[in-house]
Design a protein around this motif. Structure first.
Motif, PDB file in Angstrom:
ATOM      1  N   UNK A 103     -51.202-100.276  56.978  1.00  0.00           N
ATOM      2  CA  UNK A 103     -50.731 -98.961  56.503  1.00  0.00           C
ATOM      3  C   UNK A 103     -51.661 -98.338  55.473  1.00  0.00           C
ATOM      4  N   UNK A 104     -52.532 -99.139  54.880  1.00  0.00           N
ATOM      5  CA  UNK A 104     -53.395 -98.622  53.813  1.00  0.00           C
ATOM      6  C   UNK A 104     -54.881 -98.863  54.103  1.00  0.00           C
ATOM      7  N   UNK A 105     -55.186 -99.253  55.335  1.00  0.00           N
ATOM      8  CA  UNK A 105     -56.575 -99.574  55.696  1.00  0.00           C
ATOM      9  C   UNK A 105     -57.343 -98.330  56.106  1.00  0.00           C
ATOM     10  N   UNK A 106     -58.640 -98.375  55.884  1.00  0.00           N
ATOM     11  CA  UNK A 106     -59.520 -97.286  56.319  1.00  0.00           C
ATOM     12  C   UNK A 106     -59.959 -97.533  57.761  1.00  0.00           C
ATOM     13  N   UNK A 107     -60.677 -96.582  58.322  1.00  0.00           N
ATOM     14  CA  UNK A 107     -61.204 -96.714  59.690  1.00  0.00           C
ATOM     15  C   UNK A 107     -62.062 -97.963  59.824  1.00  0.00           C
ATOM     16  N   UNK A 108     -62.977 -98.160  58.882  1.00  0.00           N
ATOM     17  CA  UNK A 108     -63.883 -99.320  58.959  1.00  0.00           C
ATOM     18  C   UNK A 108     -63.136-100.630  58.785  1.00  0.00           C
ATOM     19  N   UNK A 109     -62.117-100.649  57.945  1.00  0.00           N
ATOM     20  CA  UNK A 109     -61.316-101.872  57.741  1.00  0.00           C
ATOM     21  C   UNK A 109     -60.519-102.207  58.995  1.00  0.00           C
ATOM     22  N   UNK A 110     -59.972-101.209  59.633  1.00  0.00           N
ATOM     23  CA  UNK A 110     -59.218-101.441  60.864  1.00  0.00           C
ATOM     24  C   UNK A 110     -60.106-102.002  61.971  1.00  0.00           C
ATOM     25  N   UNK A 111     -61.367-101.568  61.989  1.00  0.00           N
ATOM     26  CA  UNK A 111     -62.298-102.038  63.021  1.00  0.00           C
ATOM     27  C   UNK A 111     -62.678-103.504  62.854  1.00  0.00           C
ATOM     28  N   UNK A 112     -62.359-104.088  61.694  1.00  0.00           N
ATOM     29  CA  UNK A 112     -62.613-105.511  61.469  1.00  0.00           C
ATOM     30  C   UNK A 112     -61.596-106.394  62.179  1.00  0.00           C
ATOM     31  N   UNK A 113     -60.476-105.814  62.581  1.00  0.00           N
ATOM     32  CA  UNK A 113     -59.444-106.567  63.295  1.00  0.00           C
ATOM     33  C   UNK A 113     -59.932-106.854  64.710  1.00  0.00           C
ATOM     34  N   UNK A 114     -59.908-108.123  65.144  1.00  0.00           N
ATOM     35  CA  UNK A 114     -60.351-108.455  66.506  1.00  0.00           C
ATOM     36  C   UNK A 114     -59.622-107.631  67.558  1.00  0.00           C
ATOM     37  N   UNK A 115     -60.385-107.027  68.457  1.00  0.00           N
ATOM     38  CA  UNK A 115     -59.801-106.236  69.526  1.00  0.00           C
ATOM     39  C   UNK A 115     -59.609-104.767  69.180  1.00  0.00           C
ATOM     40  N   UNK A 116     -59.931-104.392  67.940  1.00  0.00           N
ATOM     41  CA  UNK A 116     -59.768-102.997  67.516  1.00  0.00           C
ATOM     42  C   UNK A 116     -61.145-102.359  67.342  1.00  0.00           C
ATOM     43  N   UNK A 117     -61.433-101.386  68.196  1.00  0.00           N
ATOM     44  CA  UNK A 117     -62.683-100.650  68.098  1.00  0.00           C
ATOM     45  C   UNK A 117     -62.460 -99.311  67.434  1.00  0.00           C
ATOM     46  N   UNK A 118     -63.468 -98.450  67.422  1.00  0.00           N
ATOM     47  CA  UNK A 118     -63.342 -97.131  66.780  1.00  0.00           C
ATOM     48  C   UNK A 118     -62.200 -96.290  67.342  1.00  0.00           C
ATOM     49  N   UNK A 119     -62.017 -96.344  68.665  1.00  0.00           N
ATOM     50  CA  UNK A 119     -60.971 -95.517  69.293  1.00  0.00           C
ATOM     51  C   UNK A 119     -59.572 -95.974  68.869  1.00  0.00           C
ATOM     52  N   UNK A 120     -59.326 -97.289  68.933  1.00  0.00           N
ATOM     53  CA  UNK A 120     -58.006 -97.810  68.548  1.00  0.00           C
ATOM     54  C   UNK A 120     -57.743 -97.588  67.067  1.00  0.00           C
ATOM     55  N   UNK A 121     -58.776 -97.766  66.249  1.00  0.00           N
ATOM     56  CA  UNK A 121     -58.610 -97.561  64.810  1.00  0.00           C
ATOM     57  C   UNK A 121     -58.220 -96.113  64.516  1.00  0.00           C
ATOM     58  N   UNK A 122     -58.862 -95.183  65.194  1.00  0.00           N
ATOM     59  CA  UNK A 122     -58.540 -93.758  64.993  1.00  0.00           C
ATOM     60  C   UNK A 122     -57.121 -93.454  65.457  1.00  0.00           C
ATOM     61  N   UNK A 123     -56.705 -94.060  66.584  1.00  0.00           N
ATOM     62  CA  UNK A 123     -55.345 -93.846  67.091  1.00  0.00           C
ATOM     63  C   UNK A 123     -54.294 -94.362  66.110  1.00  0.00           C
TER      64      UNK A 123
END
Length: 205
Positions: free
Chosen positions: A147-167
């Motif tokens: 809930x408080x992560x940035x785009x780049x932080x979300x992309x560190x999650x396995x299986x999460x790329x730029x598109x999923x992070x933005x969604x």
């Protein structure tokens, strides 16, 4: 007659001088070629040596500090390299003491930074979670507050790329913070399989 002989001598001298000049320039040219060839060979050898040095450098160059306690010859903080195992750390600490209970220690376990390794004595009752405590803390620290992560932080999650992070960010903007992990299935392109891979790396706060 003397004049003719004199002219012949002059021409002979000129020919000899010409031959000497040609030989001199040919010799100089050969020396230049040889020198250039040697310089090229030295440059190639130098580059090869540099490449060998680069290849010989360890890929994993991180330095870890591990605290070794208990039935060890030289207990204390040991400096070691990433990728080494408990066996290597104990060897650096001088090895086990005579009454060390070696069966209580996983010698093949890979080390992590700030890890605590406690080697009990035979018959000693001890908390066996000491050796893995730091690893468990590290896993907790690796989780992402979604809930408080940035785009780049979300992309560190396995299986999460730029598109999923933005969604995920777009979903939070429209619907507010997530209240459960399962709610992520409502995000575009995140299904059950994707969520299963993500679950252990995320936290809802």
């Amino acid at each position: 007659m003397k004049k003719l002989i004199h002219n012949k001598l002059v021409w002979i001298c000129l020919v000899i001088v010409g031959i000497l000049v040609v030989n001199f320039y040919q010799t100089e040219r050969k020396n230049e070629v040889v020198f250039a060839k040697q310089s090229l060979e030295e440059e190639i050898v130098k580059k090869n040596d540099e490449q060998k040095k680069e290849v010989s450098k360890p890929v994993n160059s991180k330095v870890f500090m591990v605290d070794v306690k208990g039935a060890i010859q030289k207990p204390g903080v040991i400096r070691c390299n990433e990728g080494e195992r408990v066996f290597d750390v104990i060897r650096l600490a001088g090895g086990f003491k005579e009454k060390a209970d070696v069966n209580k220690v996983n010698l093949a376990e890979k080390i992590i930074d700030e890890m605590v390794i406690y080697v009990p004595f035979v018959g000693e009752e001890t908390d066996q979670t000491l050796i893995t405590k730091k690893e468990e803390e590290t896993k907790q620290n690796d989780t992402i507050d979604i809930n408080h992560a940035s785009q780049s932080e979300l992309e560190k999650i396995p299986g999460v790329g730029p598109a999923k992070a933005k969604n995920i960010l777009d979903y939070i903007d429209i619907n507010g913070p997530f209240t459960s992990v399962e709610q992520l299935e409502s995000v575009n392109v995140i299904g059950k399989k994707s969520l299963e891979k993500m679950t252990q790396y995320i936290v809802i706060r």
